[in-house]
Design a protein around this motif. Structure first.
Motif, PDB file in Angstrom:
ATOM      1  N   ARG A   1      -3.711  12.751   5.702  1.00 15.93           N
ATOM      2  CA  ARG A   1      -4.346  11.421   5.774  1.00 15.93           C
ATOM      3  C   ARG A   1      -5.830  11.515   5.403  1.00 15.93           C
ATOM      4  O   ARG A   1      -6.372  10.632   4.748  1.00 15.93           O
ATOM      5  CB  ARG A   1      -4.176  10.835   7.182  1.00 15.93           C
ATOM      6  CG  ARG A   1      -2.717  10.478   7.457  1.00 15.93           C
ATOM      7  CD  ARG A   1      -2.421  10.244   8.918  1.00 15.93           C
ATOM      8  NE  ARG A   1      -0.982  10.127   9.101  1.00 15.93           N
ATOM      9  CZ  ARG A   1      -0.310  10.510  10.190  1.00 15.93           C
ATOM     10  NH1 ARG A   1      -0.964  11.004  11.231  1.00 15.93           N
ATOM     11  NH2 ARG A   1       0.987  10.383  10.252  1.00 15.93           N
ATOM     12  N   MET A   2      -6.464  12.599   5.828  1.00 10.62           N
ATOM     13  CA  MET A   2      -7.869  12.809   5.463  1.00 10.62           C
ATOM     14  C   MET A   2      -8.010  12.899   3.947  1.00 10.62           C
ATOM     15  O   MET A   2      -8.864  12.230   3.345  1.00 10.62           O
ATOM     16  CB  MET A   2      -8.372  14.111   6.103  1.00 10.62           C
ATOM     17  CG  MET A   2      -9.765  14.518   5.673  1.00 10.62           C
ATOM     18  SD  MET A   2     -10.220  16.167   6.276  1.00 10.62           S
ATOM     19  CE  MET A   2      -9.391  17.234   5.101  1.00 10.62           C
TER      20      MET A   2
ATOM     21  N   ARG B   1      -7.579   9.476   2.253  1.00 11.47           N
ATOM     22  CA  ARG B   1      -8.772   8.623   2.379  1.00 11.47           C
ATOM     23  C   ARG B   1      -9.870   9.086   1.430  1.00 11.47           C
ATOM     24  O   ARG B   1     -10.535   8.286   0.771  1.00 11.47           O
ATOM     25  CB  ARG B   1      -9.312   8.657   3.812  1.00 11.47           C
ATOM     26  CG  ARG B   1      -8.417   8.032   4.845  1.00 11.47           C
ATOM     27  CD  ARG B   1      -8.509   6.532   4.848  1.00 11.47           C
ATOM     28  NE  ARG B   1      -9.719   6.062   5.517  1.00 11.47           N
ATOM     29  CZ  ARG B   1     -10.053   4.774   5.632  1.00 11.47           C
ATOM     30  NH1 ARG B   1      -9.274   3.858   5.100  1.00 11.47           N
ATOM     31  NH2 ARG B   1     -11.143   4.417   6.257  1.00 11.47           N
ATOM     32  N   GLN B   2     -10.079  10.414   1.369  1.00 11.48           N
ATOM     33  CA  GLN B   2     -11.124  10.946   0.498  1.00 11.48           C
ATOM     34  C   GLN B   2     -10.828  10.630  -0.968  1.00 11.48           C
ATOM     35  O   GLN B   2     -11.711  10.190  -1.716  1.00 11.48           O
ATOM     36  CB  GLN B   2     -11.267  12.458   0.704  1.00 11.48           C
ATOM     37  CG  GLN B   2     -11.823  12.806   2.077  1.00 11.48           C
ATOM     38  CD  GLN B   2     -11.705  14.284   2.419  1.00 11.48           C
ATOM     39  OE1 GLN B   2     -10.801  14.985   1.923  1.00 11.48           O
ATOM     40  NE2 GLN B   2     -12.597  14.769   3.275  1.00 11.48           N
TER      41      GLN B   2
ATOM     42  N   GLU C   1       0.843  -1.206   0.000  1.00 14.76           N
ATOM     43  CA  GLU C   1       0.000   0.000   0.000  1.00 14.76           C
ATOM     44  C   GLU C   1       0.880   1.258   0.000  1.00 14.76           C
ATOM     45  O   GLU C   1       1.587   1.546   0.982  1.00 14.76           O
ATOM     46  CB  GLU C   1      -0.976   0.041   1.182  1.00 14.76           C
ATOM     47  CG  GLU C   1      -2.023  -1.059   1.147  1.00 14.76           C
ATOM     48  CD  GLU C   1      -2.958  -0.949  -0.052  1.00 14.76           C
ATOM     49  OE1 GLU C   1      -3.296   0.173  -0.466  1.00 14.76           O
ATOM     50  OE2 GLU C   1      -3.329  -1.998  -0.590  1.00 14.76           O
TER      51      GLU C   1
ATOM     52  N   ASP D   1      -8.955   8.246  -2.123  1.00 12.99           N
ATOM     53  CA  ASP D   1      -9.090   6.800  -2.348  1.00 12.99           C
ATOM     54  C   ASP D   1     -10.559   6.410  -2.524  1.00 12.99           C
ATOM     55  O   ASP D   1     -10.919   5.723  -3.473  1.00 12.99           O
ATOM     56  CB  ASP D   1      -8.511   6.018  -1.156  1.00 12.99           C
ATOM     57  CG  ASP D   1      -7.062   5.642  -1.372  1.00 12.99           C
ATOM     58  OD1 ASP D   1      -6.619   5.588  -2.538  1.00 12.99           O
ATOM     59  OD2 ASP D   1      -6.359   5.404  -0.371  1.00 12.99           O
ATOM     60  N   TYR D   2     -11.385   6.843  -1.570  1.00 14.52           N
ATOM     61  CA  TYR D   2     -12.792   6.411  -1.574  1.00 14.52           C
ATOM     62  C   TYR D   2     -13.599   7.035  -2.711  1.00 14.52           C
ATOM     63  O   TYR D   2     -14.464   6.391  -3.298  1.00 14.52           O
ATOM     64  CB  TYR D   2     -13.471   6.763  -0.238  1.00 14.52           C
ATOM     65  CG  TYR D   2     -13.314   5.664   0.787  1.00 14.52           C
ATOM     66  CD1 TYR D   2     -14.196   4.587   0.819  1.00 14.52           C
ATOM     67  CD2 TYR D   2     -12.278   5.692   1.705  1.00 14.52           C
ATOM     68  CE1 TYR D   2     -14.030   3.574   1.742  1.00 14.52           C
ATOM     69  CE2 TYR D   2     -12.109   4.689   2.637  1.00 14.52           C
ATOM     70  CZ  TYR D   2     -12.993   3.624   2.648  1.00 14.52           C
ATOM     71  OH  TYR D   2     -12.833   2.615   3.554  1.00 14.52           O
TER      72      TYR D   2
END
Ligand SMILES: N[C@@H](CCC(=O)N[C@@H](CS)C(=O)NCC(=O)O)C(=O)O
Length: 206
Positions: free
Chosen positions: A95-96, A99-100, A66, A102-103
């Motif tokens: 990190r936020m 994640r955003q 990853e 990625d999703y």
């Protein structure tokens, strides 16, 4: 020395190579034949059970996959130049955003590609369902529209500083735009961003 397992012409390996080059970390590079399926073979799956690239192997034999997790590890190993953040709030922000991205964009984007244009290539590697391809692509476009709004008035995804999210997003978005999901010209903040990153001496090279 850290071993880097990578592949040619593949966006996630390229993302990690960007990070390693920016941080000027010396690694031993092992190139795996992704097109030929070596990454899914018995030997490589012993190294990375997820069967994907890239991954790194530490001197004690521990393997980390990853790209985002590897980027966090490399930041602790060599904090300069900073690609996560200078303090707790900046690191949380990066990190936020990861994640955003990625999703909302990368996961649906890759699923969209793999279940449409990429279906013949990926059929022997994972479950393919052509009915989910187009909806995933539509979700990706929604994510790109959202990112375009977030990029207003800033040069990079996390603000005015390059972060590992940019090192990852750019090659993935470029790949997807070529093979499956073009970036609409009306997304002006995003197209300017892609142009800016294409001019970066490491990220935009090749
Ligand atoms: N989320 C993973 C994605 C890894 C990934 O999808 N790698 C692709 C190359 S871009 C791969 O190994 N594809 C070949 C396969 O799945 O067989 C990461 O951050 O490393």
């Amino acid at each position: 020395m850290i071993k880097l397992f990578t592949a040619v012409n593949a966006p996630n390996p390229r993302a990690l190579e960007n990070i390693i080059a920016i941080k000027q970390i010396e690694v031993e590079t092992i190139t795996i034949d992704l097109i030929g399926g070596e990454n899914r073979g018995d030997d490589f799956v012993k190294t990375n059970p997820a069967g994907q690239l890239p991954c790194i192997e530490l001197e004690d034999g521990q393997v980390i996959a990853e790209v985002a997790a590897i980027a966090e590890y490399l930041e602790e190993l060599k904090p300069d130049p900073v690609l996560v953040g200078n303090n707790a709030a900046e690191r949380a922000h990066t990190r936020m955003r990861m994640r955003q991205i990625d999703y909302l964009i990368l996961a649906p984007g890759m699923a969209g590609f793999r279940n449409t244009e990429g279906a013949d290539f990926f059929r022997s590697r994972m479950r393919i369902d052509k009915t989910i391809g187009e909806p995933m692509k539509r979700n990706t476009v929604d994510g790109l529209v959202w990112l375009n709004s977030q990029l207003a008035g800033q040069d990079f995804i996390c603000g005015d500083q390059l972060r590992y999210v940019d090192c990852i997003f750019y090659p993935l978005a470029l790949f997807l735009s070529k093979v499956s999901i073009p970036i609409g010209a009306e997304l002006k903040n995003l197209t300017s961003y892609m142009q800016r990153l294409s001019e970066h001496d490491i990220i935009g090279a090749r």
